[in-house]
Design an enzyme around this catalytic site. Structure first.
Site, mmCIF file in Angstrom:
data_model
loop_
_atom_site.group_PDB
_atom_site.id
_atom_site.type_symbol
_atom_site.label_atom_id
_atom_site.label_comp_id
_atom_site.label_asym_id
_atom_site.label_seq_id
_atom_site.Cartn_x
_atom_site.Cartn_y
_atom_site.Cartn_z
ATOM 1 N N GLY A 1 3.035 -1.085 4.289
ATOM 2 C CA GLY A 1 3.036 0.340 3.971
ATOM 3 C C GLY A 1 4.441 0.810 3.638
ATOM 4 O O GLY A 1 4.967 0.571 2.547
ATOM 5 N N GLY A 2 5.077 1.441 4.612
ATOM 6 C CA GLY A 2 6.393 2.067 4.415
ATOM 7 C C GLY A 2 7.407 1.178 3.704
ATOM 8 O O GLY A 2 8.086 1.629 2.765
ATOM 9 N N GLY B 1 2.769 2.493 10.799
ATOM 10 C CA GLY B 1 3.728 3.587 10.640
ATOM 11 C C GLY B 1 4.431 3.980 11.924
ATOM 12 O O GLY B 1 5.084 5.020 11.993
ATOM 13 N N GLU C 1 -5.128 -4.671 10.589
ATOM 14 C CA GLU C 1 -4.106 -3.651 10.810
ATOM 15 C C GLU C 1 -4.405 -2.921 12.116
ATOM 16 O O GLU C 1 -5.204 -1.968 12.129
ATOM 17 C CB GLU C 1 -4.114 -2.644 9.651
ATOM 18 C CG GLU C 1 -3.825 -3.275 8.313
ATOM 19 C CD GLU C 1 -3.245 -2.266 7.322
ATOM 20 O OE1 GLU C 1 -2.204 -2.570 6.744
ATOM 21 O OE2 GLU C 1 -3.824 -1.177 7.156
ATOM 22 N N ASN D 1 0.862 -1.177 0.000
ATOM 23 C CA ASN D 1 0.000 0.000 0.000
ATOM 24 C C ASN D 1 0.902 1.231 0.000
ATOM 25 O O ASN D 1 1.509 1.551 1.010
ATOM 26 C CB ASN D 1 -0.893 -0.021 1.252
ATOM 27 C CG ASN D 1 -1.716 1.251 1.388
ATOM 28 O OD1 ASN D 1 -1.791 2.048 0.454
ATOM 29 N ND2 ASN D 1 -2.332 1.434 2.548
ATOM 30 N N TRP D 2 0.943 1.895 -1.133
ATOM 31 C CA TRP D 2 1.873 3.029 -1.268
ATOM 32 C C TRP D 2 1.340 4.314 -0.658
ATOM 33 O O TRP D 2 2.039 5.313 -0.619
ATOM 34 C CB TRP D 2 2.197 3.268 -2.755
ATOM 35 C CG TRP D 2 2.978 2.159 -3.387
ATOM 36 C CD1 TRP D 2 3.448 1.017 -2.767
ATOM 37 C CD2 TRP D 2 3.409 2.075 -4.748
ATOM 38 N NE1 TRP D 2 4.135 0.247 -3.668
ATOM 39 C CE2 TRP D 2 4.127 0.873 -4.891
ATOM 40 C CE3 TRP D 2 3.247 2.905 -5.856
ATOM 41 C CZ2 TRP D 2 4.688 0.474 -6.105
ATOM 42 C CZ3 TRP D 2 3.800 2.511 -7.075
ATOM 43 C CH2 TRP D 2 4.516 1.312 -7.187
HETATM 44 P P1 13P Z 1 3.251 0.546 7.684
HETATM 45 O O1 13P Z 1 3.755 -0.768 7.102
HETATM 46 O O2 13P Z 1 3.970 1.745 7.180
HETATM 47 O O3 13P Z 1 3.163 0.471 9.178
HETATM 48 O O4 13P Z 1 1.750 0.723 7.166
HETATM 49 C C1 13P Z 1 0.874 -0.335 7.266
HETATM 50 C C2 13P Z 1 -0.333 -0.021 6.487
HETATM 51 O O5 13P Z 1 -1.087 0.879 6.838
HETATM 52 C C3 13P Z 1 -0.580 -0.780 5.252
HETATM 53 O O6 13P Z 1 -1.850 -0.525 4.763
#
Ligand code: 13P
Length: 232
Positions: free
Chosen positions: A213-214, A162, A156, A6-7
């Site tokens: 995410g990141g 994040g 999540e 997920n960008w």
């Molecule tokens: P991170 O991997 O940056 O914690 O984000 C997770 C996320 O929200 C994926 O949808």
């Protein structure tokens, strides 16, 4: 095993093209890989990943076919681009953009009806976990969803997104077990998944993949997580 990147609000068309050209050359057999760029970068991602096994999904979709809904995108528009699926109900949409269980349900329903693959996101906040409300929250979020071959969930926990705080594999496993007892579909884990913790999380039988995410923004770390999934 499914690994989805997920960008969020990163990578316009130029950076997307660079990433997809790199991704195309990777050997990633044995894992389903999905990238979810912002709307404006979907077309280039679809073009550059055509002919590969890597799928492209959006980050949101509206439930109406068309209409006066400024800033929204319809299912048919995604289909026209050749997009495979969409994320729905991400906690950032719920937290910052007023997304509710009801609107999540409508979006998921419309996307599935149109044959799109859907990653529906659920998860509790830190306060809800501290108040012991995790299961109640998950039950409520799940109440608008029904099993479907094209539906996967992403658990999540909001406090792990994040923040660098990951749910322990045990915590994730417990939540996934509960979710599956309510709705029998695959469940991805999301929240600070990194190459360093992916193998341990993905080794749990209730964890069917990851929504990253990141760490999905960098080709090397994203493919390292995909490889951990292949090995698990
Ligand atoms: P991170 O991997 O940056 O914690 O984000 C997770 C996320 O929200 C994926 O949808």
């Amino acid at each position: 095993m499914l690994i989805a990147g997920n960008w969020k609000m990163y990578k316009g068309p130029a950076e997307t093209a660079e990433f997809c050209l790199g991704l195309r050359d990777q050997e990633l057999e044995g894992v389903d890989v999905v990238v979810c760029p912002p709307f404006v970068s979907l077309a280039v991602a679809v073009q550059l990943l055509a002919g590969t096994e890597i799928a492209v999904a959006a980050q949101n979709v509206h439930w109406e076919e068309e209409g006066a809904y400024t800033g929204e995108v319809a299912v048919g528009m995604l289909r026209e681009l050749g997009v495979y699926g969409t994320i729905v109900g991400h906690s950032e949409r719920r937290q910052y953009f007023g997304e509710t269980d009801e609107t999540v349900g409508k979006r998921v329903h419309a996307a599935l009806e149109a044959g799109l693959f859907v990653i529906a996101c659920i998860g509790e906040t830190e306060e809800e976990r501290e108040r012991n409300e995790t299961e109640d929250v998950l039950r409520r979020q799940l109440s608008v969803l029904e099993p479907d071959d094209n539906l996967v969930l992403a658990y999540e926990p909001v406090w792990a997104i994040g923040t660098g705080k990951t749910a322990t594999p045990e915590m994730a496993h417990e939540a996934h077990d509960f979710i599956k007892s309510q709705l029998d579909v695959p469940v991805l884990y999301g929240g600070s998944v990194k190459p360093e913790n992916a193998a341990e999380l993905l080794s749990r039988s209730s964890i069917d993949g990851a929504l990253v995410g990141g760490a999905s923004l960098d080709l090397e770390s994203f493919t390292a997580i995909c490889r951990a999934a292949i090995r698990s």
